[in-house]
Design a protein around this motif. Structure first.
Motif, PDB file in Angstrom:
ATOM      1  N   LEU A  18       0.893  -1.171   0.000  1.00 13.79           N
ATOM      2  CA  LEU A  18       0.000   0.000   0.000  1.00 13.79           C
ATOM      3  C   LEU A  18       0.918   1.204   0.000  1.00 13.79           C
ATOM      4  CD1 LEU A  18      -2.895  -0.660   2.557  1.00 13.79           C
ATOM      5  CD2 LEU A  18      -2.995  -0.690   0.069  1.00 13.79           C
ATOM      6  N   GLY A  19       1.284   1.660  -1.179  1.00 14.37           N
ATOM      7  CA  GLY A  19       2.229   2.770  -1.282  1.00 14.37           C
ATOM      8  C   GLY A  19       3.462   2.468  -0.467  1.00 14.37           C
ATOM      9  N   GLN A  20       3.879   3.401   0.353  1.00  9.92           N
ATOM     10  CA  GLN A  20       5.026   3.212   1.240  1.00  9.92           C
ATOM     11  C   GLN A  20       4.563   2.878   2.652  1.00  9.92           C
ATOM     12  OE1 GLN A  20       7.874   3.285  -0.600  1.00  9.92           O
ATOM     13  NE2 GLN A  20       6.405   3.752  -2.215  1.00  9.92           N
ATOM     14  N   LEU A  44       5.387  -2.994   8.501  1.00 12.07           N
ATOM     15  CA  LEU A  44       5.106  -1.557   8.582  1.00 12.07           C
ATOM     16  C   LEU A  44       6.417  -0.821   8.793  1.00 12.07           C
ATOM     17  CD1 LEU A  44       2.154  -1.960  11.049  1.00 12.07           C
ATOM     18  CD2 LEU A  44       1.910  -1.074   8.743  1.00 12.07           C
ATOM     19  N   PRO A  45       6.679   0.231   8.016  1.00  5.61           N
ATOM     20  CA  PRO A  45       7.899   1.010   8.240  1.00  5.61           C
ATOM     21  C   PRO A  45       7.812   1.806   9.542  1.00  5.61           C
ATOM     22  CG  PRO A  45       6.592   1.980   6.466  1.00  5.61           C
ATOM     23  CD  PRO A  45       5.898   0.718   6.883  1.00  5.61           C
ATOM     24  N   LEU A 117      -8.786  -7.344   1.140  1.00  6.15           N
ATOM     25  CA  LEU A 117      -8.758  -5.878   1.063  1.00  6.15           C
ATOM     26  C   LEU A 117      -7.441  -5.410   0.443  1.00  6.15           C
ATOM     27  CD1 LEU A 117      -9.713  -2.971   1.838  1.00  6.15           C
ATOM     28  CD2 LEU A 117      -8.648  -3.384   4.070  1.00  6.15           C
ATOM     29  N   ILE A 118      -6.339  -5.942   0.922  1.00  3.70           N
ATOM     30  CA  ILE A 118      -5.038  -5.510   0.401  1.00  3.70           C
ATOM     31  C   ILE A 118      -4.827  -6.033  -1.024  1.00  3.70           C
ATOM     32  CG2 ILE A 118      -2.546  -5.494   0.785  1.00  3.70           C
ATOM     33  CD1 ILE A 118      -4.313  -3.899   2.865  1.00  3.70           C
ATOM     34  N   GLU A 133       2.243   5.074  -4.968  1.00  4.67           N
ATOM     35  CA  GLU A 133       1.359   5.714  -3.998  1.00  4.67           C
ATOM     36  C   GLU A 133       0.195   4.799  -3.652  1.00  4.67           C
ATOM     37  OE1 GLU A 133       0.225   9.705  -4.901  1.00  4.67           O
ATOM     38  OE2 GLU A 133       2.211  10.224  -5.627  1.00  4.67           O
ATOM     39  N   TRP A 134      -0.394   5.061  -2.514  1.00  4.88           N
ATOM     40  CA  TRP A 134      -1.540   4.339  -2.014  1.00  4.88           C
ATOM     41  C   TRP A 134      -2.786   4.948  -2.645  1.00  4.88           C
ATOM     42  CZ3 TRP A 134      -2.509   4.224   4.001  1.00  4.88           C
ATOM     43  CH2 TRP A 134      -3.613   3.423   4.290  1.00  4.88           C
ATOM     44  N   ASP A 135      -3.608   4.155  -3.328  1.00  4.21           N
ATOM     45  CA  ASP A 135      -4.852   4.633  -3.943  1.00  4.21           C
ATOM     46  C   ASP A 135      -5.928   4.706  -2.851  1.00  4.21           C
ATOM     47  OD1 ASP A 135      -7.269   5.034  -5.285  1.00  4.21           O
ATOM     48  OD2 ASP A 135      -6.680   3.767  -6.990  1.00  4.21           O
TER      49      ASP A 135
END
Length: 190
Positions: A18-20, A44-45, A117-118, A133-135
């Motif tokens: 999901l994006g970054q 998760l970062p 979902l992902i 990018e995350w849409d």
């Protein structure tokens, strides 16, 4: 030790970003479990978090593999470390935030929803770049389809909703979580 081989790596068609914001590998999908549950390996970062939200159609279970993850769920607030587990009951306002070194978790939802979902809203990991990018519009549409409700921006906690949010609907109390040696209530104590 045995001479058995390691299992094969997760295939490319089961890895998403999901994006970054996060990366995810689907370990068990709803299709494979008859919809009973799914299991995802989520990274998760550092400092990454979710909006304040709740799920009306599924429970979420989080087991921390690496790093640290703070979970605000109903009246609870814990920092989970490797080996710690937490259950988020349905209809419970919650949010999470990765620690300064990020976090890697096994996330289990039942019935199965999160992995789908992902899969539907993320970018296949092999196609992602540093600019991916995350849409958010697509993500919002699918979360609504699954019965998820966004209650506030990242950084908002259930306490920001007022006194009524401090009781987790459907929670059976302390049995809903397994304190580990590293799990700490946010703000000190156990």
């Amino acid at each position: 030790m045995s001479d058995f081989p390691s299992p094969p790596p997760v295939s490319q068609d089961r890895r998403f970003v999901l994006g970054q914001h996060l990366s995810l590998s689907i370990l068990a999908s709803g299709e494979e479990t008859g919809g009973r549950h799914d299991i995802s390996d989520v990274t998760l970062p550092p400092g990454s978090g979710t909006p304040l939200h709740l799920h009306t159609g599924y429970e979420e279970r989080i087991w921390v593999v690496e790093g640290a993850l703070t979970v605000w769920s109903g009246a609870d607030a814990y920092t989970l470390r490797p080996g710690d587990f937490y259950r988020v009951p349905m209809n419970t306002p919650h949010t999470i935030k990765a620690g300064s070194d990020g976090a890697r978790t096994l996330t289990i939802t039942s019935p199965a929803r999160f992995a789908e979902l992902i899969r539907r809203t993320g970018t296949p990991a092999h196609l992602a770049t540093a600019e991916t990018e995350w849409d958010l519009k697509l993500f919002q549409a699918v979360t609504e389809e699954f019965g998820d409700v966004i209650l506030g921006p990242p950084g908002a906690t259930p306490a920001s909703l007022g006194a009524d949010s401090q009781v987790s609907p459907g929670s059976s109390g302390p049995a809903d979580r397994r304190p580990g040696s590293g799990q700490r209530r946010v703000g000190g104590g156990r």
